[in-house]
Design a protein around this motif. Structure first.
Motif, PDB file in Angstrom:
ATOM      1  N   SER A  59       0.836  -1.204   0.000  1.00  0.00           N
ATOM      2  CA  SER A  59       0.000   0.000   0.000  1.00  0.00           C
ATOM      3  C   SER A  59       0.868   1.250   0.000  1.00  0.00           C
ATOM      4  CB  SER A  59      -0.913   0.015   1.230  1.00  0.00           C
ATOM      5  OG  SER A  59      -0.141   0.125   2.426  1.00  0.00           O
ATOM      6  N   GLY A  60       0.250   2.372  -0.314  1.00  0.00           N
ATOM      7  CA  GLY A  60       0.901   3.670  -0.176  1.00  0.00           C
ATOM      8  C   GLY A  60       1.944   3.993  -1.220  1.00  0.00           C
ATOM      9  N   LEU A  61       2.053   3.183  -2.283  1.00  0.00           N
ATOM     10  CA  LEU A  61       3.087   3.449  -3.291  1.00  0.00           C
ATOM     11  C   LEU A  61       2.643   4.532  -4.263  1.00  0.00           C
ATOM     12  CD1 LEU A  61       5.911   2.487  -4.240  1.00  0.00           C
ATOM     13  CD2 LEU A  61       4.717   1.053  -5.905  1.00  0.00           C
ATOM     14  N   GLY A  62       1.472   4.368  -4.818  1.00  0.00           N
ATOM     15  CA  GLY A  62       1.005   5.333  -5.795  1.00  0.00           C
ATOM     16  C   GLY A  62       1.790   5.260  -7.093  1.00  0.00           C
ATOM     17  N   THR A  63       1.598   6.236  -7.930  1.00  0.00           N
ATOM     18  CA  THR A  63       2.246   6.292  -9.234  1.00  0.00           C
ATOM     19  C   THR A  63       3.158   7.511  -9.285  1.00  0.00           C
ATOM     20  OG1 THR A  63       0.477   7.641 -10.176  1.00  0.00           O
ATOM     21  CG2 THR A  63       0.210   5.236 -10.286  1.00  0.00           C
ATOM     22  N   PRO A  64       4.038   7.604 -10.294  1.00  0.00           N
ATOM     23  CA  PRO A  64       4.872   8.813 -10.410  1.00  0.00           C
ATOM     24  C   PRO A  64       4.025  10.080 -10.511  1.00  0.00           C
ATOM     25  CG  PRO A  64       5.754   7.065 -11.793  1.00  0.00           C
ATOM     26  CD  PRO A  64       4.432   6.567 -11.279  1.00  0.00           C
ATOM     27  N   GLU A  65       2.865   9.972 -11.151  1.00  0.00           N
ATOM     28  CA  GLU A  65       1.995  11.134 -11.303  1.00  0.00           C
ATOM     29  C   GLU A  65       1.238  11.440 -10.015  1.00  0.00           C
ATOM     30  OE1 GLU A  65       3.184   9.164 -14.743  1.00  0.00           O
ATOM     31  OE2 GLU A  65       1.752   8.345 -13.270  1.00  0.00           O
ATOM     32  N   LYS A  66       0.958  10.396  -9.247  1.00  0.00           N
ATOM     33  CA  LYS A  66       0.226  10.554  -7.982  1.00  0.00           C
ATOM     34  C   LYS A  66       0.948   9.732  -6.913  1.00  0.00           C
ATOM     35  CE  LYS A  66      -4.450  10.110  -6.085  1.00  0.00           C
ATOM     36  NZ  LYS A  66      -5.833   9.633  -6.369  1.00  0.00           N
ATOM     37  N   PRO A  67       2.096  10.216  -6.450  1.00  0.00           N
ATOM     38  CA  PRO A  67       2.905   9.425  -5.522  1.00  0.00           C
ATOM     39  C   PRO A  67       2.275   9.316  -4.142  1.00  0.00           C
ATOM     40  CG  PRO A  67       3.846  11.611  -5.810  1.00  0.00           C
ATOM     41  CD  PRO A  67       2.720  11.501  -6.791  1.00  0.00           C
ATOM     42  N   GLY A  68       2.396   8.124  -3.569  1.00  0.00           N
ATOM     43  CA  GLY A  68       1.952   7.918  -2.204  1.00  0.00           C
ATOM     44  C   GLY A  68       3.109   8.101  -1.239  1.00  0.00           C
ATOM     45  N   PRO A  69       2.842   8.020   0.064  1.00  0.00           N
ATOM     46  CA  PRO A  69       3.897   8.247   1.061  1.00  0.00           C
ATOM     47  C   PRO A  69       5.034   7.238   0.980  1.00  0.00           C
ATOM     48  CG  PRO A  69       1.849   7.481   2.088  1.00  0.00           C
ATOM     49  CD  PRO A  69       1.521   7.819   0.691  1.00  0.00           C
ATOM     50  N   LEU A  70       4.733   5.993   0.603  1.00  0.00           N
ATOM     51  CA  LEU A  70       5.802   5.001   0.515  1.00  0.00           C
ATOM     52  C   LEU A  70       6.734   5.298  -0.656  1.00  0.00           C
ATOM     53  CD1 LEU A  70       7.193   2.456   1.488  1.00  0.00           C
ATOM     54  CD2 LEU A  70       5.597   1.112   0.103  1.00  0.00           C
ATOM     55  N   ARG A  71       6.195   5.718  -1.780  1.00  0.00           N
ATOM     56  CA  ARG A  71       7.040   6.064  -2.934  1.00  0.00           C
ATOM     57  C   ARG A  71       8.017   7.172  -2.541  1.00  0.00           C
ATOM     58  NH1 ARG A  71       7.005   5.448  -8.562  1.00  0.00           N
ATOM     59  NH2 ARG A  71       5.094   4.188  -8.384  1.00  0.00           N
ATOM     60  N   MET A  72       7.540   8.133  -1.769  1.00  0.00           N
ATOM     61  CA  MET A  72       8.415   9.218  -1.328  1.00  0.00           C
ATOM     62  C   MET A  72       9.543   8.693  -0.439  1.00  0.00           C
ATOM     63  SD  MET A  72       5.524  12.100  -0.482  1.00  0.00           S
ATOM     64  CE  MET A  72       4.174  12.408  -1.629  1.00  0.00           C
ATOM     65  N   THR A  73       9.215   7.748   0.433  1.00  0.00           N
ATOM     66  CA  THR A  73      10.242   7.152   1.301  1.00  0.00           C
ATOM     67  C   THR A  73      11.280   6.402   0.480  1.00  0.00           C
ATOM     68  OG1 THR A  73       8.699   6.924   3.157  1.00  0.00           O
ATOM     69  CG2 THR A  73      10.651   5.527   3.192  1.00  0.00           C
ATOM     70  N   LEU A  74      10.816   5.569  -0.456  1.00  0.00           N
ATOM     71  CA  LEU A  74      11.740   4.777  -1.272  1.00  0.00           C
ATOM     72  C   LEU A  74      12.548   5.668  -2.207  1.00  0.00           C
ATOM     73  CD1 LEU A  74       9.482   1.679  -2.102  1.00  0.00           C
ATOM     74  CD2 LEU A  74      11.166   1.937  -0.272  1.00  0.00           C
ATOM     75  N   ASP A  75      11.940   6.737  -2.693  1.00  0.00           N
ATOM     76  CA  ASP A  75      12.678   7.707  -3.518  1.00  0.00           C
ATOM     77  C   ASP A  75      13.828   8.315  -2.729  1.00  0.00           C
ATOM     78  OD1 ASP A  75      11.801   7.809  -6.153  1.00  0.00           O
ATOM     79  OD2 ASP A  75      10.068   9.054  -5.666  1.00  0.00           O
ATOM     80  N   GLN A 209      -6.351   4.254   1.255  1.00  0.00           N
ATOM     81  CA  GLN A 209      -4.992   4.070   0.722  1.00  0.00           C
ATOM     82  C   GLN A 209      -4.980   3.126  -0.468  1.00  0.00           C
ATOM     83  OE1 GLN A 209      -2.025   5.555   1.431  1.00  0.00           O
ATOM     84  NE2 GLN A 209      -1.396   5.041   3.507  1.00  0.00           N
ATOM     85  N   TYR A 210      -5.646   1.983  -0.314  1.00  0.00           N
ATOM     86  CA  TYR A 210      -5.613   1.003  -1.404  1.00  0.00           C
ATOM     87  C   TYR A 210      -6.409   1.473  -2.619  1.00  0.00           C
ATOM     88  CZ  TYR A 210      -3.185  -2.733   1.098  1.00  0.00           C
ATOM     89  OH  TYR A 210      -2.233  -3.488   1.733  1.00  0.00           O
ATOM     90  N   ILE A 211      -7.485   2.210  -2.390  1.00  0.00           N
ATOM     91  CA  ILE A 211      -8.270   2.698  -3.529  1.00  0.00           C
ATOM     92  C   ILE A 211      -7.522   3.807  -4.268  1.00  0.00           C
ATOM     93  CG2 ILE A 211     -10.385   3.880  -4.226  1.00  0.00           C
ATOM     94  CD1 ILE A 211     -11.779   2.487  -1.820  1.00  0.00           C
ATOM     95  N   GLU A 212      -6.994   4.772  -3.530  1.00  0.00           N
ATOM     96  CA  GLU A 212      -6.400   5.941  -4.152  1.00  0.00           C
ATOM     97  C   GLU A 212      -4.967   5.707  -4.644  1.00  0.00           C
ATOM     98  OE1 GLU A 212      -7.777   9.011  -5.014  1.00  0.00           O
ATOM     99  OE2 GLU A 212      -9.509   7.705  -4.677  1.00  0.00           O
ATOM    100  N   PHE A 213      -4.174   4.950  -3.885  1.00  0.00           N
ATOM    101  CA  PHE A 213      -2.776   4.725  -4.266  1.00  0.00           C
ATOM    102  C   PHE A 213      -2.551   3.345  -4.879  1.00  0.00           C
ATOM    103  CE2 PHE A 213      -2.234   7.930  -0.767  1.00  0.00           C
ATOM    104  CZ  PHE A 213      -1.905   8.977  -1.613  1.00  0.00           C
ATOM    105  N   LYS A 214      -3.604   2.558  -4.966  1.00  0.00           N
ATOM    106  CA  LYS A 214      -3.614   1.253  -5.635  1.00  0.00           C
ATOM    107  C   LYS A 214      -2.751   0.217  -4.893  1.00  0.00           C
ATOM    108  CE  LYS A 214      -5.859   3.619  -8.666  1.00  0.00           C
ATOM    109  NZ  LYS A 214      -7.341   3.693  -8.546  1.00  0.00           N
TER     110      LYS A 214
END
Length: 498
Positions: A59-75, A209-214
């Protein structure tokens, strides 16, 4: 040799804490008793299969266009280029013994439409409930994620109204149909607490989270993520020692001064991140005589979560031959989602428990060898009853439970047994051995309503220089525990920099 920081435990939180600190130029040593990184985020091989241990949906990954909090952490750790993520095309499917099934997609409008089609008598309530989920989630984001310095009931009415209510109460307010309540609330299994004890806040945020960030799957499984973060840590100059844990955290005048390892050497440091349970940390590493009574009382007031009974099955065919169409399948035996279902987790035997079956090959056909597939079949069980089983009866009990679990799954997917090529079984005792958690707990402390977002102890401890990371001091699951390490690291950096 001295280090700025010693991190104990290479689970999700320990890995992200280590990598964050090393990338900020700190000299960091990571200690791990197992011979590989990851904790729950790992895999193991049997025959020609590499089995995923724990991750169902990221959860929380999102896409490059709509990043979630986890994507920001991993970035921030520089690992996104080393990983390949696959978006899962459904939230989940729910299957009942009477043949009922439904699949929800990660899109609010499609979910509402699907539920209205299946439950036309609850149309208005379905609209109202999902509007509440989104209103509540947006209140949470405004007040806590963006850290509003002056939150108020007037600004965030949904937050204040529902913060201390459990999920069952809110579901009962909106719906009459018990099957609909079951379908909407199955994510409680990802937190291990039945709806009458689970904070509505958790259910709402999980759905949002799962609906919006997939939901996402990782190519190579969670071990690929653990390896990537470890590589980022070592590339930044960090040092990891595997098959070597901490024997003692050395404290003088309430200040960390070092760590003694399992190999008997002493590491000088003034800062430690403990990615292990507070019970293990305070009792065996620090010493209870150095911990204030109020801290111990607070810890004793919380319940240890359930563990899991898991089956890892490799099949000699592709998913369609087994009639498996979705990645994530919740297998329900009844519409009971409250305390009695929770109480069943205290039994050893498997009968009408909630089960989740993940088939990673649906999202990633390359996950298993060509012409094959694998599933992870899990039900939640408390560890204490398993600790009471006489050693001579353990294997018979384990295989009896596995047989019952397989029969339940066959009721939905009849062709499973005839295509089994590899199978392995993990009980709560297995999880206890590999994770080192009391009673094999997989979610740290239980996330009951009284222990929700608003009452968590956080990363800080009464010992100067000692900080926690992981699910024992925050939210449970992959995304929260990965982010917890970054939070712990920032706390350490703040202390170092004054």
């Amino acid at each position: 040799m001295d280090y700025d920081v010693v991190v104990i435990g290479a689970g999700n939180g320990g890995l992200t804490a280590s990598a964050t600190l090393a990338r900020k130029g700190r000299k960091v040593l990571l200690l791990e008793r197992h011979n590989i990184p990851g904790g729950c985020g790992t895999s193991f091989c049997r025959g020609r299969f590499e089995f995923e241990v724990a991750l169902h949906q990221l959860s929380g990954l999102g896409t490059p266009e709509k990043p979630g909090p986890l994507r920001m952490t991993l970035d921030s750790l520089g690992v996104m280029e080393d990983l390949e993520f696959v978006e899962i095309q459904e939230l989940y499917s729910v299957h009942m013994p009477d043949g009922f099934s439904t699949t929800l997609k990660p899109d609010k409008h499609r979910i509402v439409a699907e539920l209205k089609e299946k439950f036309p008598h609850e149309k208005e309530a379905i609209d109202g409930f999902f509007d509440l989920v989104y209103t509540y989630a947006n209140d949470m984001i405004g007040a806590f994620i963006f850290r509003d310095p002056e939150p108020s009931r007037e600004k965030y009415p949904a937050l204040y109204r529902y913060a201390l209510r459990n999920a069952k109460e809110v579901l009962d307010d909106y719906f009459k149909d018990p099957l609909l309540k079951t379908v909407i609330s199955v994510y409680w299994g990802y937190l291990g607490v039945s709806t009458d004890q689970l904070s509505f806040a958790y259910l709402a945020m999980l759905l949002f989270q799962y609906i919006e960030f997939k939901p996402f799957h990782i190519k190579g499984g969670s071990q690929a993520l653990s390896n990537a973060i470890l590589n980022a840590f070592q590339t930044a100059g960090g040092r990891a020692r595997f098959s070597c844990g901490a024997q003692r955290i050395l404290v003088k005048d309430n200040q960390v001064i070092g760590v003694k390892t399992d190999e008997g050497d002493t590491i000088e440091t003034r800062y430690v991140v403990a990615n292990i349970s507070p019970m293990e940390t305070y009792t065996n590493l620090v010493g209870l005589d150095l911990i204030p009574e109020n801290t111990l009382q607070e810890m004793n007031g919380r319940a240890i979560s359930n563990s899991a009974f898991s089956m890892f099955i490799g099949f000699d065919c592709q998913p369609e031959a087994l009639n498996i169409r979705e990645s994530t399948n919740f297998l329900m035996a009844s519409t009971d989602i409250a305390r009695s279902l929770h109480d069943r987790m205290r039994r050893v035997d498997i009968q009408d428990d909630l089960m989740v079956m993940s088939c990673y090959d649906i999202s990633d056909p390359t996950f298993s060898p060509p012409g094959t597939c694998q599933v992870n079949l899990v039900t939640l069980k408390y560890g204490d009853p398993w600790l009471s089983i006489p050693p001579g009866q353990y294997h018979e009990t384990k295989f009896r439970c596995a047989e019952a679990m397989l029969k339940r799954a066959e009721g939905i997917f009849p062709a499973l047994r005839q295509h089994i090529e590899e199978i392995d079984i993990a009980t709560p005792l297995t999880h206890m051995r590999y994770l080192g958690h009391p009673a094999g707990a997989v979610y740290g402390f239980e996330s009951r309503t009284k222990d929700s977002f608003f009452f968590q102890p956080g990363v800080h401890t009464p010992v100067k220089g000692l900080t926690f990371a992981g699910g024992w001091v925050g939210d449970q699951g992959f995304e929260p525990t990965l982010r917890s390490g970054a939070i712990a690291a920032k706390s350490i950096l703040k202390q170092i920099n004054g």
